[in-house]
Enzyme design. Sequence first.
Site, PDB file in Angstrom:
ATOM      1  CG  ASP A 219      -1.951  -1.087   1.210  1.00 21.71           C
ATOM      2  OD1 ASP A 219      -2.340  -1.498   0.098  1.00 21.71           O
ATOM      3  OD2 ASP A 219      -2.372  -1.531   2.290  1.00 21.71           O
TER       4      ASP A 219
ATOM      5  CE1 TYR B 148       4.051  -6.684   3.376  1.00 17.36           C
ATOM      6  CE2 TYR B 148       3.424  -9.003   3.262  1.00 17.36           C
ATOM      7  CZ  TYR B 148       3.462  -7.740   2.700  1.00 17.36           C
ATOM      8  OH  TYR B 148       2.924  -7.533   1.452  1.00 17.36           O
TER       9      TYR B 148
END
Length: 268
Positions: free
Chosen positions: A52, A110
């Site tokens: 994002d 992540y």
Amino acid sequence: MKYAAKISYDGSYFYGWQTQKGFISVQESLEKGLTKINGNIPVVVAGAGRTDTGVHAKAQVCSFEMQKEWDTTKMLLAINSNISKGMSVMEIAKVSEEFHARFDAKEREYRYFIWNANTIYPHIKPYACWLKQTSYNWDRAKEACKYLIGEHDFSAFCRQVDKPKNTIKTIYSAEIIQTGNMLTFRIIGSGFLTNMVRIIIGNLEQIARGIHEPEWIKELYSAGKTRGDCGRTFPPNGLFLWKINYGINLWNTHQNNILMYNNIIDDE
């Protein structure tokens, strides 16, 4: 000829990975740079995941085709001379024609960085979420991490406008590592929904504050639970796409040559 590239970027320069009309994206910058060195023949890039706006990547992976065969070192230098500020190609490798950066990925890792103190070093401020309150009990959040592991319905952990039909994901490991004031949340899974990691952090924050017990995480997988039942979405600047695992070392030239040879034999 098909190639894979490992890309590192500072998410603050881009409106996410995916090309968006009127906004600078990582994908668009890469495709423009590759098209230029490809004799202005358009190049389409497939990424392993879509980050994002504001989210960083240490090692995003993408795949693409070029008109001619390149020396990978020369290609790396050529691409880095023709892409936007805030990103770098770190590795290039030749891959088989069947390789796809997204569909062949087996695991995605992540990491989310939190600085928990009254003051913060300015050098790390752009790359960590700063929590000034010092009354958190992070041991409670560490305990809750074990309830993330396994196959679960993460429907409530997704931005609702982007929720896909299949919201079941498998998490292989999740942990919080604390070194002084720095906390690193490390999570590895088969894939992730939009905002999923940042919402997980929001849930762990509520547990660390004592609002919920660690076992509360399990309740959020239940049918009927929605985004509104979860904690806040943490800011993007602390999140990094850290690593993509394909089951082989893509950047090992000898291993890649074997892989391409085996694919040729299979086709025959």
